[in-house]
Design a protein around this motif. Sequence first.
Motif, PDB file in Angstrom:
ATOM      1  N   ASP A 112       0.852  -1.194   0.000  1.00 25.61           N
ATOM      2  CA  ASP A 112       0.000   0.000   0.000  1.00 25.61           C
ATOM      3  C   ASP A 112       0.885   1.240   0.000  1.00 25.61           C
ATOM      4  OD1 ASP A 112      -2.205   1.608   0.000  1.00 25.61           O
ATOM      5  OD2 ASP A 112      -2.667   1.346   2.135  1.00 25.61           O
ATOM      6  N   VAL A 113       0.457   2.201  -0.772  1.00 22.63           N
ATOM      7  CA  VAL A 113       1.146   3.492  -0.832  1.00 22.63           C
ATOM      8  C   VAL A 113       0.094   4.579  -0.759  1.00 22.63           C
ATOM      9  CG1 VAL A 113       2.609   5.042  -2.182  1.00 22.63           C
ATOM     10  CG2 VAL A 113       3.047   2.576  -2.200  1.00 22.63           C
ATOM     11  N   ASP A 114       0.309   5.524   0.114  1.00 23.33           N
ATOM     12  CA  ASP A 114      -0.646   6.616   0.263  1.00 23.33           C
ATOM     13  C   ASP A 114       0.131   7.914   0.439  1.00 23.33           C
ATOM     14  OD1 ASP A 114      -2.892   8.108   0.519  1.00 23.33           O
ATOM     15  OD2 ASP A 114      -3.362   7.462   2.559  1.00 23.33           O
ATOM     16  N   THR A 115      -0.356   8.973  -0.174  1.00 20.33           N
ATOM     17  CA  THR A 115       0.301  10.283  -0.041  1.00 20.33           C
ATOM     18  C   THR A 115      -0.463  11.225   0.869  1.00 20.33           C
ATOM     19  OG1 THR A 115      -0.861  11.058  -2.033  1.00 20.33           O
ATOM     20  CG2 THR A 115       1.341  10.087  -2.322  1.00 20.33           C
ATOM     21  N   LYS A 116      -1.621  10.818   1.367  1.00 22.42           N
ATOM     22  CA  LYS A 116      -2.410  11.681   2.252  1.00 22.42           C
ATOM     23  C   LYS A 116      -2.952  10.868   3.415  1.00 22.42           C
ATOM     24  CE  LYS A 116      -3.910  14.679  -1.541  1.00 22.42           C
ATOM     25  NZ  LYS A 116      -5.064  15.238  -2.272  1.00 22.42           N
ATOM     26  N   GLY A 152      11.203  13.194   6.682  1.00 22.87           N
ATOM     27  CA  GLY A 152       9.943  13.319   5.973  1.00 22.87           C
ATOM     28  C   GLY A 152       9.943  12.741   4.574  1.00 22.87           C
ATOM     29  N   MET A 153      11.005  12.085   4.177  1.00 27.91           N
ATOM     30  CA  MET A 153      11.103  11.522   2.830  1.00 27.91           C
ATOM     31  C   MET A 153      10.922  10.007   2.871  1.00 27.91           C
ATOM     32  SD  MET A 153      14.301  13.721   1.269  1.00 27.91           S
ATOM     33  CE  MET A 153      15.411  13.234   2.595  1.00 27.91           C
ATOM     34  N   LEU A 154      10.319   9.479   1.815  1.00 27.26           N
ATOM     35  CA  LEU A 154      10.116   8.040   1.638  1.00 27.26           C
ATOM     36  C   LEU A 154      10.539   7.649   0.218  1.00 27.26           C
ATOM     37  CD1 LEU A 154       6.636   7.578   3.340  1.00 27.26           C
ATOM     38  CD2 LEU A 154       8.792   6.562   4.115  1.00 27.26           C
ATOM     39  N   PRO A 155      10.940   6.404   0.036  1.00 26.05           N
ATOM     40  CA  PRO A 155      11.328   5.985  -1.310  1.00 26.05           C
ATOM     41  C   PRO A 155      10.141   5.993  -2.264  1.00 26.05           C
ATOM     42  CG  PRO A 155      11.221   4.091   0.162  1.00 26.05           C
ATOM     43  CD  PRO A 155      11.072   5.307   1.014  1.00 26.05           C
ATOM     44  N   ASP A 156      10.432   6.217  -3.526  1.00 23.59           N
ATOM     45  CA  ASP A 156       9.391   6.225  -4.543  1.00 23.59           C
ATOM     46  C   ASP A 156       9.002   4.774  -4.861  1.00 23.59           C
ATOM     47  OD1 ASP A 156       7.633   6.911  -6.488  1.00 23.59           O
ATOM     48  OD2 ASP A 156       9.139   7.459  -7.995  1.00 23.59           O
ATOM     49  N   ALA A 157       7.796   4.372  -4.511  1.00 24.69           N
ATOM     50  CA  ALA A 157       7.364   2.978  -4.696  1.00 24.69           C
ATOM     51  C   ALA A 157       5.896   2.938  -5.039  1.00 24.69           C
ATOM     52  CB  ALA A 157       7.646   2.173  -3.429  1.00 24.69           C
ATOM     53  N   ARG A 158       5.505   1.813  -5.634  1.00 23.30           N
ATOM     54  CA  ARG A 158       4.108   1.589  -5.980  1.00 23.30           C
ATOM     55  C   ARG A 158       3.659   0.245  -5.409  1.00 23.30           C
ATOM     56  NH1 ARG A 158       3.843   3.291 -12.416  1.00 23.30           N
ATOM     57  NH2 ARG A 158       4.504   5.483 -12.141  1.00 23.30           N
ATOM     58  N   ALA A 159       2.382   0.128  -5.220  1.00 19.95           N
ATOM     59  CA  ALA A 159       1.841  -1.141  -4.700  1.00 19.95           C
ATOM     60  C   ALA A 159       2.185  -2.289  -5.646  1.00 19.95           C
ATOM     61  CB  ALA A 159       0.328  -1.029  -4.527  1.00 19.95           C
ATOM     62  N   GLY A 160       2.703  -3.388  -5.081  1.00 22.32           N
ATOM     63  CA  GLY A 160       3.106  -4.551  -5.863  1.00 22.32           C
ATOM     64  C   GLY A 160       4.589  -4.601  -6.148  1.00 22.32           C
ATOM     65  N   ASP A 161       5.312  -3.490  -5.896  1.00 22.82           N
ATOM     66  CA  ASP A 161       6.766  -3.497  -6.128  1.00 22.82           C
ATOM     67  C   ASP A 161       7.461  -4.379  -5.097  1.00 22.82           C
ATOM     68  OD1 ASP A 161       6.345  -1.775  -8.192  1.00 22.82           O
ATOM     69  OD2 ASP A 161       7.110   0.015  -7.141  1.00 22.82           O
ATOM     70  N   SER A 162       8.571  -4.953  -5.506  1.00 19.16           N
ATOM     71  CA  SER A 162       9.420  -5.728  -4.590  1.00 19.16           C
ATOM     72  C   SER A 162      10.674  -4.914  -4.275  1.00 19.16           C
ATOM     73  CB  SER A 162       9.807  -7.067  -5.218  1.00 19.16           C
ATOM     74  OG  SER A 162       8.663  -7.859  -5.455  1.00 19.16           O
TER      75      SER A 162
END
Length: 206
Positions: free
Chosen positions: A86-90, A115-125
Amino acid sequence: MSNKKRKRRPADQYQLPPKVEHARQAAARMATFQPRLPIPRLRVIWGCTGLGALCVGMALFFWLPSRSLVEDLRSSGVTAAATVIDVDTKPKYVKIRISQGPKAGTAVKLSEIAGMLPDARAGDSMLVTYDPKDPSRSLARSWVMAPPVNLPAYGSSAFAVFFLLGAAAVSFRRRRILRTWPPNASLADSTQPVKPGSKSVRLTKP
């Protein structure tokens, strides 16, 4: 009646008339007058110092927790494969599920660095490194090896240096003005009455 000759006053006993003497003193004061430089106010110095201290606190807030986390994970962290679920920006977060090791199946949110997080999408390994005692303290393996540039910490540090140096410069300027004012010009001589026989003033006869 015979004309009596006036007795001339000796030059060494001549004194200027009061009006002329006052005018001479005023001219001497104007010739040596130097306008006073504006003195920086104490509230400016304290304001710059307070802003500098605030920026120092912000820099430590952004720097110390992330640096401590990276050092702990480098020394005792466990690296394992994980899947982004899961990835959420809000609000912003990246949630993963560990798929290897004793904590397999555990779902946690990656920790932040300033306050920074890696750039990722749901389903990425990805490979993650986590604290075996507290899996919620986890970072992407690449961030453990090479943390991203902590821009908030560097920016706060730069502002802290700017404000603290500004406070020091303003304080030094204030002390210098107070020490050198009034200027070392001898105004006392211009306010003293003219002594008989003084060579500092050219004597003229009326």
